[in-house]
Design a protein around this motif. Sequence first.
Motif, PDB file in Angstrom:
ATOM      1  N   TYR A 106       0.826  -1.220   0.000  1.00  0.00           N
ATOM      2  CA  TYR A 106       0.000   0.000   0.000  1.00  0.00           C
ATOM      3  C   TYR A 106       0.859   1.268   0.000  1.00  0.00           C
ATOM      4  N   ARG A 107       2.161   1.113   0.188  1.00  0.00           N
ATOM      5  CA  ARG A 107       3.073   2.252   0.374  1.00  0.00           C
ATOM      6  C   ARG A 107       2.594   3.122   1.544  1.00  0.00           C
ATOM      7  N   ARG A 108       2.035   2.438   2.538  1.00  0.00           N
ATOM      8  CA  ARG A 108       1.488   3.149   3.679  1.00  0.00           C
ATOM      9  C   ARG A 108       2.579   3.530   4.691  1.00  0.00           C
ATOM     10  N   THR A 111      -5.829   0.026  -3.575  1.00  0.00           N
ATOM     11  CA  THR A 111      -5.502   1.413  -3.885  1.00  0.00           C
ATOM     12  C   THR A 111      -4.314   1.864  -3.055  1.00  0.00           C
ATOM     13  N   TRP A 143      -1.714   4.109  -1.098  1.00  0.00           N
ATOM     14  CA  TRP A 143      -1.792   5.289  -0.241  1.00  0.00           C
ATOM     15  C   TRP A 143      -1.055   6.450  -0.918  1.00  0.00           C
ATOM     16  N   THR A 144      -1.693   7.589  -0.988  1.00  0.00           N
ATOM     17  CA  THR A 144      -1.088   8.726  -1.712  1.00  0.00           C
ATOM     18  C   THR A 144      -0.641   9.861  -0.802  1.00  0.00           C
ATOM     19  N   ASN A 145      -1.005   9.785   0.471  1.00  0.00           N
ATOM     20  CA  ASN A 145      -0.657  10.860   1.391  1.00  0.00           C
ATOM     21  C   ASN A 145       0.755  10.672   1.940  1.00  0.00           C
ATOM     22  N   ASN A 146       1.712  10.578   1.003  1.00  0.00           N
ATOM     23  CA  ASN A 146       3.092  10.300   1.427  1.00  0.00           C
ATOM     24  C   ASN A 146       4.095  10.941   0.471  1.00  0.00           C
ATOM     25  N   SER A 147       4.006  12.229   0.298  1.00  0.00           N
ATOM     26  CA  SER A 147       4.861  12.943  -0.663  1.00  0.00           C
ATOM     27  C   SER A 147       6.344  12.814  -0.331  1.00  0.00           C
TER      28      SER A 147
END
Length: 759
Positions: A525-527, A618, A620-624
């Motif tokens: 998830y790249r969480r 999906t 995780w996108t909150n990880n700039s």
Amino acid sequence: MDTIINFMKRNYKILLAVVLLSVTLFAFNINSSKSVDSEKDKMLLELLTFVIEKGHYSPAVIDDTFSKGVYKDYIEALDPSKRFFLQSDIDEFSKYETELDNQLLNKNLTFFNLTYDRLMIRMEEGKKLYKDILSKPFDYTIDESFNTDYEKAPYAKNAGELKERWRKQIKLSTLSSLTDRQKIQENKEKGISDKGLVDKKSPSDARKPGEFIDDLRDSEKDKSDKSSDGKPKTFEELEKITRESSMKSLDEYFGFMKELTRDDWFSVYINSITSRFDPHTNYFPPEEKERFDVSISGKFEGIGARLQKKNDFTEITELISGGPAWRGKQLESGDVIMKVAQGSDEPLDIVGMRLDDVVKKIKGPKGSEVRLTVKKVDGSIKTISLIRDIVEIEETYAKSSIVERNGLKYGVIYLPKFYIDFENKDGRDAGKDIAIEVEALKKAGVNGIVLDVRDDGGGSLSTVVDIAGLFIEQGPIVQIKSAGRTKEVLYDRDKKIEWDGPLVIMVNNFSASASEILAAAIQDYRRGIIIGSKQTYGKGTVQNVIDLNQFIRSSSAGDLGALKTTTQKFYRINGGSTQLEGVSSDIVMPDRYAYLKMGERDVDNAMPWDKIDPSPYTIWTNNSKFDKAIEDSKKRIAENPQFKLIEENAKWIDERSKENLYSLKMDEFKKSQKAIEDTNKKFKPIADYDYHAKFSSLPQEAEAMLKDASLKEKRERWHESLSKDIYVEEALNVLDDLQSKPVSKKNVAEIKKQKLVKT
């Protein structure tokens, strides 16, 4: 390193139904008391083979190749250091090397009976050997050596060769202990503490099961370093003390071996058979099944005391915080239990009794009374009454700590295993406890969380789903496949996210099974960022524990124990298996044991790696800052002199593990040990490292620590170890890098200024 999963109860019923349809052949009574043991053993073999073949994910073919594997594993388990059997014994045994498959299918116990009877004879002979060898001083001026590579060593051709092998092995251990004693005495004469002595053991000394004299260091060092006249002990005195100590160690070992029953040895034989299906298919004798249940649930019913056997006596080594013995304040470490009574019954003398039997008499249902007659540390005799209760093993459960640095606050959660109480849905489980810890850390205002699953061998997969669900909105966590059936996907269906801030998962070579699924899900998830060893253990299989007693109508056979068998494989949501390959860390940190073979991939009969279709999820996108944080950490590690030293140490340990030849000449032995000590001094900064971070408990635990001195001591030790753990330090650095606002010196100064104003 096992995974037992909650949802398997549904699939277990299917498996059980399949087995029960064909299990009528086992539903019989055992009549002749004279042949109970033999009939029970045959029945156990037949039942185990049947259940494995029907329930195993991919059962091995029982043929000559299978037979050879069983033979090799079993003989090695009986005599790993080749100190009992002669070559003539092996020649006799080897006639059965390709016959064990047939003996298994025909419930033939000829090979087991032969090896068991021979081992008992050889052990009695071995007892005479070591007593004779240790009855006179060793000559440490003779130029001779001993090779500890037992795997490559041949068996002794005759009794003379065997005695010579015993002599050299015991001489090596006494030589090592003697030089230790000399060094301690020399240091005391110079006023130097022996605490600084470097451990001379190398990985090649690591003890395998049954290798009882690889490292016969003194069970207890002589407390007096001087003779009766007050002078330092002479060489002759130290040499004699060392032999006496080695004699005591071997007496204790053979005392333990004498307690083992035929059933214990038959369990060794059975597990040599079951492990050929895969490394995690094992037979649990009744006592082992009970210990397994305790390990997975973290609790049991009893008095809450850890015991150990010392010759014929049973000694209390520790009281478990919160248990009846701890609450009663009458027992203490060092007390020796002499008698045990149930309620008002007559006390039973337990001196000389097997430790397992003593434990059975002391443990019992909640609310029942047990009376212990103990010899106290001060020599007095007391009878102490205790009411048994549920005892929770605190070390099993999750715990957390807070640290402040750079003006920010972080939480560290340590999860030793994925525990669960299958019998009580309201009992403690890792999923619920981690949720509580996360909530408490949120209330404390942390800016990031480190979840430490290093050395976590697994447990309940259902708790993995619960824990992963704390950090994602919803979606698949793990895929599971049974033989001949379509895959099943376990989902987190709760949209609530308990923690959406920076997250780091710490792993190492011994993070296995459920730990790997958690790390894999968070990674897919790249969480969060996975940081640790190059890869985790690599156990991607699911086991189910089956009580064997349910297949038997009669109870005359006694308790048959249980079988833990591999019934499924699990897969990442990206489709890849964790089997053999494990989970590769996003950030690899040098590891002292990185080059040693310790993973699933190093076991010869491990199940293979494979891949299935991915499950839609999906990312995780909150990880700039995700990729930049990984890149910055890798740069820090590459430039960090401490990590460079750890990498150098890892390579040295690997080299040392291959060195098996030791000189038995004292001067030469001292030279080689001096070289090891000199090299070890170079690596001393690894153990001395301290980044001086101050860790503390959450308020609720801090309050409990005021009432529980044992808990306070354990937590203080843990906090100290965290402050000296360079791996935790780098995990915290990564949390710094993941912050939405950069942590600069200016920010830190401003935060400190604001705190001063508020104060």
